[in-house]
Scaffold this motif. Sequence first.
Motif, PDB file in Angstrom:
ATOM      1  N   MET A  86     -17.399   8.314  -9.918  1.00 21.73           N
ATOM      2  CA  MET A  86     -18.860   8.393 -10.064  1.00 21.73           C
ATOM      3  C   MET A  86     -19.534   7.069  -9.743  1.00 21.73           C
ATOM      4  SD  MET A  86     -19.666  11.490 -10.822  1.00 21.73           S
ATOM      5  CE  MET A  86     -21.311  11.370 -11.533  1.00 21.73           C
ATOM      6  N   VAL A  87     -18.764   5.969  -9.844  1.00 21.55           N
ATOM      7  CA  VAL A  87     -19.323   4.646  -9.555  1.00 21.55           C
ATOM      8  C   VAL A  87     -19.018   4.223  -8.129  1.00 21.55           C
ATOM      9  CG1 VAL A  87     -19.270   2.201 -10.171  1.00 21.55           C
ATOM     10  CG2 VAL A  87     -19.186   3.955 -11.969  1.00 21.55           C
ATOM     11  N   THR A  88     -17.751   4.335  -7.739  1.00 20.81           N
ATOM     12  CA  THR A  88     -17.328   3.797  -6.442  1.00 20.81           C
ATOM     13  C   THR A  88     -17.804   4.628  -5.265  1.00 20.81           C
ATOM     14  OG1 THR A  88     -15.213   4.969  -6.618  1.00 20.81           O
ATOM     15  CG2 THR A  88     -15.285   2.705  -7.441  1.00 20.81           C
ATOM     16  N   ASN A  89     -17.841   5.949  -5.385  1.00 24.00           N
ATOM     17  CA  ASN A  89     -18.233   6.787  -4.246  1.00 24.00           C
ATOM     18  C   ASN A  89     -19.653   6.508  -3.761  1.00 24.00           C
ATOM     19  OD1 ASN A  89     -15.712   7.882  -4.295  1.00 24.00           O
ATOM     20  ND2 ASN A  89     -16.326   9.891  -5.053  1.00 24.00           N
ATOM     21  N   PRO A  90     -20.668   6.461  -4.655  1.00 24.47           N
ATOM     22  CA  PRO A  90     -22.023   6.147  -4.173  1.00 24.47           C
ATOM     23  C   PRO A  90     -22.133   4.749  -3.567  1.00 24.47           C
ATOM     24  CG  PRO A  90     -22.101   7.139  -6.353  1.00 24.47           C
ATOM     25  CD  PRO A  90     -20.666   6.820  -6.075  1.00 24.47           C
ATOM     26  N   MET A  91     -21.374   3.783  -4.101  1.00 27.50           N
ATOM     27  CA  MET A  91     -21.429   2.424  -3.582  1.00 27.50           C
ATOM     28  C   MET A  91     -20.974   2.383  -2.122  1.00 27.50           C
ATOM     29  SD  MET A  91     -19.228  -0.936  -4.739  1.00 27.50           S
ATOM     30  CE  MET A  91     -17.725  -0.301  -3.978  1.00 27.50           C
ATOM     31  N   ILE A  92     -19.812   2.952  -1.840  1.00 24.84           N
ATOM     32  CA  ILE A  92     -19.270   2.901  -0.488  1.00 24.84           C
ATOM     33  C   ILE A  92     -20.046   3.806   0.455  1.00 24.84           C
ATOM     34  CG2 ILE A  92     -17.220   3.340   0.907  1.00 24.84           C
ATOM     35  CD1 ILE A  92     -17.067   0.849  -0.850  1.00 24.84           C
ATOM     36  N   SER A  93     -20.394   5.019  -0.017  1.00 25.10           N
ATOM     37  CA  SER A  93     -21.067   5.968   0.869  1.00 25.10           C
ATOM     38  C   SER A  93     -22.451   5.479   1.289  1.00 25.10           C
ATOM     39  CB  SER A  93     -21.184   7.343   0.194  1.00 25.10           C
ATOM     40  OG  SER A  93     -22.027   7.279  -0.944  1.00 25.10           O
ATOM     41  N   GLY A  94     -23.055   4.587   0.498  1.00 19.16           N
ATOM     42  CA  GLY A  94     -24.365   4.063   0.857  1.00 19.16           C
ATOM     43  C   GLY A  94     -24.355   3.294   2.153  1.00 19.16           C
ATOM     44  N   THR A  95     -23.205   2.753   2.548  1.00 15.23           N
ATOM     45  CA  THR A  95     -23.074   2.048   3.825  1.00 15.23           C
ATOM     46  C   THR A  95     -22.202   2.804   4.814  1.00 15.23           C
ATOM     47  OG1 THR A  95     -23.437  -0.135   2.865  1.00 15.23           O
ATOM     48  CG2 THR A  95     -22.202  -0.057   4.926  1.00 15.23           C
ATOM     49  N   PHE A  96     -21.072   3.308   4.350  1.00 14.71           N
ATOM     50  CA  PHE A  96     -20.072   3.874   5.259  1.00 14.71           C
ATOM     51  C   PHE A  96     -20.115   5.392   5.357  1.00 14.71           C
ATOM     52  CE2 PHE A  96     -18.282  -0.186   3.727  1.00 14.71           C
ATOM     53  CZ  PHE A  96     -18.177  -0.837   4.941  1.00 14.71           C
ATOM     54  N   GLY A  97     -21.015   6.041   4.616  1.00 20.19           N
ATOM     55  CA  GLY A  97     -20.999   7.495   4.609  1.00 20.19           C
ATOM     56  C   GLY A  97     -19.805   8.001   3.820  1.00 20.19           C
ATOM     57  N   ARG A  98     -19.411   9.234   4.069  1.00 16.74           N
ATOM     58  CA  ARG A  98     -18.242   9.779   3.381  1.00 16.74           C
ATOM     59  C   ARG A  98     -17.020   8.949   3.764  1.00 16.74           C
ATOM     60  NH1 ARG A  98     -13.709  12.579   3.663  1.00 16.74           N
ATOM     61  NH2 ARG A  98     -13.243  14.062   1.996  1.00 16.74           N
ATOM     62  N   ALA A  99     -16.345   8.387   2.764  1.00 17.66           N
ATOM     63  CA  ALA A  99     -15.187   7.535   3.038  1.00 17.66           C
ATOM     64  C   ALA A  99     -14.155   7.741   1.938  1.00 17.66           C
ATOM     65  CB  ALA A  99     -15.601   6.075   3.116  1.00 17.66           C
ATOM     66  N   ASP A 100     -13.185   8.592   2.190  1.00 17.64           N
ATOM     67  CA  ASP A 100     -12.138   8.912   1.221  1.00 17.64           C
ATOM     68  C   ASP A 100     -10.942   8.006   1.457  1.00 17.64           C
ATOM     69  OD1 ASP A 100     -10.252   9.966  -0.448  1.00 17.64           O
ATOM     70  OD2 ASP A 100      -9.976  11.826   0.682  1.00 17.64           O
ATOM     71  N   SER A 101     -10.781   7.003   0.596  1.00 19.60           N
ATOM     72  CA  SER A 101      -9.635   6.097   0.724  1.00 19.60           C
ATOM     73  C   SER A 101      -8.600   6.355  -0.366  1.00 19.60           C
ATOM     74  CB  SER A 101     -10.097   4.633   0.661  1.00 19.60           C
ATOM     75  OG  SER A 101     -10.806   4.384  -0.536  1.00 19.60           O
ATOM     76  N   CYS A 102      -8.670   7.523  -1.016  1.00 16.41           N
ATOM     77  CA  CYS A 102      -7.702   7.885  -2.065  1.00 16.41           C
ATOM     78  C   CYS A 102      -6.466   8.529  -1.455  1.00 16.41           C
ATOM     79  CB  CYS A 102      -8.346   8.823  -3.079  1.00 16.41           C
ATOM     80  SG  CYS A 102      -9.588   8.052  -4.118  1.00 16.41           S
ATOM     81  N   PHE A 103      -5.826   7.824  -0.540  1.00 21.11           N
ATOM     82  CA  PHE A 103      -4.648   8.358   0.136  1.00 21.11           C
ATOM     83  C   PHE A 103      -3.631   7.244   0.250  1.00 21.11           C
ATOM     84  CE2 PHE A 103      -2.731  11.405   3.186  1.00 21.11           C
ATOM     85  CZ  PHE A 103      -3.109  12.593   2.567  1.00 21.11           C
ATOM     86  N   THR A 104      -2.395   7.531  -0.101  1.00 17.44           N
ATOM     87  CA  THR A 104      -1.333   6.535  -0.092  1.00 17.44           C
ATOM     88  C   THR A 104      -0.380   6.796   1.072  1.00 17.44           C
ATOM     89  OG1 THR A 104       0.170   7.818  -1.481  1.00 17.44           O
ATOM     90  CG2 THR A 104      -1.461   6.437  -2.625  1.00 17.44           C
ATOM     91  N   VAL A 105       0.526   5.860   1.317  1.00 12.74           N
ATOM     92  CA  VAL A 105       1.551   6.070   2.336  1.00 12.74           C
ATOM     93  C   VAL A 105       2.422   7.260   1.968  1.00 12.74           C
ATOM     94  CG1 VAL A 105       3.609   5.075   3.399  1.00 12.74           C
ATOM     95  CG2 VAL A 105       1.567   3.681   3.138  1.00 12.74           C
ATOM     96  N   SER A 106       2.742   7.400   0.684  1.00 13.35           N
ATOM     97  CA  SER A 106       3.528   8.560   0.239  1.00 13.35           C
ATOM     98  C   SER A 106       2.787   9.863   0.513  1.00 13.35           C
ATOM     99  CB  SER A 106       3.854   8.441  -1.256  1.00 13.35           C
ATOM    100  OG  SER A 106       4.715   7.352  -1.492  1.00 13.35           O
ATOM    101  N   ASP A 107       1.466   9.841   0.325  1.00 15.96           N
ATOM    102  CA  ASP A 107       0.661  11.027   0.637  1.00 15.96           C
ATOM    103  C   ASP A 107       0.761  11.363   2.124  1.00 15.96           C
ATOM    104  OD1 ASP A 107      -0.249  11.347  -1.995  1.00 15.96           O
ATOM    105  OD2 ASP A 107      -2.017  10.097  -1.649  1.00 15.96           O
ATOM    106  N   TYR A 108       0.740  10.346   2.979  1.00 14.82           N
ATOM    107  CA  TYR A 108       0.856  10.597   4.414  1.00 14.82           C
ATOM    108  C   TYR A 108       2.223  11.184   4.766  1.00 14.82           C
ATOM    109  CZ  TYR A 108      -3.496   8.945   6.480  1.00 14.82           C
ATOM    110  OH  TYR A 108      -4.804   8.844   6.883  1.00 14.82           O
ATOM    111  N   ARG A 109       3.259  10.671   4.143  1.00 16.07           N
ATOM    112  CA  ARG A 109       4.599  11.206   4.413  1.00 16.07           C
ATOM    113  C   ARG A 109       4.707  12.665   3.967  1.00 16.07           C
ATOM    114  NH1 ARG A 109       8.569   8.418   6.295  1.00 16.07           N
ATOM    115  NH2 ARG A 109       8.295   6.190   6.703  1.00 16.07           N
ATOM    116  N   ALA A 110       4.131  12.963   2.813  1.00 15.90           N
ATOM    117  CA  ALA A 110       4.154  14.344   2.318  1.00 15.90           C
ATOM    118  C   ALA A 110       3.317  15.254   3.219  1.00 15.90           C
ATOM    119  CB  ALA A 110       3.634  14.393   0.884  1.00 15.90           C
ATOM    120  N   LEU A 111       2.164  14.743   3.686  1.00 20.07           N
ATOM    121  CA  LEU A 111       1.304  15.525   4.573  1.00 20.07           C
ATOM    122  C   LEU A 111       1.998  15.804   5.900  1.00 20.07           C
ATOM    123  CD1 LEU A 111      -1.405  16.838   5.252  1.00 20.07           C
ATOM    124  CD2 LEU A 111      -2.251  14.568   5.920  1.00 20.07           C
TER     125      LEU A 111
END
Length: 279
Positions: free
Chosen positions: A191-216
């Motif tokens: 609720m805090v970080t999403n509005p801060m980043i989206s105010g400049t970068f738009g939608r920006a989902d950085s909640c992804f890890t290397v392990s997540d990429y391997r699983a994906l």
Amino acid sequence: MRPANISMPYFDILLEQLKLRESSIQKAFGRHVHWGYWENPAEADGSVEDFAAAAEALCQRVYTAAGVNEYEQLLDAGCGFGGTIASLNEQFQNLDITGLNIDPRQLDRARHEIKPLANNRITFVEGDACQLPFADASMDVVLAVECIFHFPSREEFFREVKRVLRPGGRLGICDFVSTPFFKALQQFLAMVTNPMISGTFGRADSCFTVSDYRALAQKTGFRVTSQEDITRKTLPTYPVVCHVFDQAGSPKAVRDVVAVEKISQLGLLRYFILSFETK
């Protein structure tokens, strides 16, 4: 006009400054709109010219990881102003290159700036990276240079890439990748970080890890062929971007970039180049 539901404040600033022919914006972001790569970060001199060269080096590192060859059909998803396509156009011949973007303003600039060289063919298409408007098995390589965090779903994108790639096709990306701790922290403080980043970068989902990429990759029919943590070699980007946005009169953008810089310096947000191959 861009789709009404897509927020791109970062590009709004850049496009306005480019329209005004602001020289530092032109030099820094007129071609590439992504971070830079310095083999020796200590040699970065803080100039926009140095940054532009580093941004070129980054895209070359991504498409090298993807193993681009001549006579291939290649898709650059989220192609921005076409900087990666311009680089491929200069470095290769006999490529059939398609640039895809959801924002027609970016495509207009790319079409204006880039003309085919050396028997290359270049096409720009407006469309959604999670609903690729291309036939099955029509591409040899797909690239996504510092844009996948804007997409509605990494899984949908990977499934679409798998569909349009031929057997043995390759995917090359670069992305901001969280540590497991930072992923949990972001989810807790969303609720805090999403509005801060989206105010400049738009939608920006950085909640992804290397392990997540391997699983994906496993889930969507890819195997990981390379992964490289280049965080340290991208850090000279931040002062230059802050300077450019300060000159553009965008103090909020400066604050947001500084916040991301501190998180990266702490090692919580990493910058990775990853490549994949269809199974």
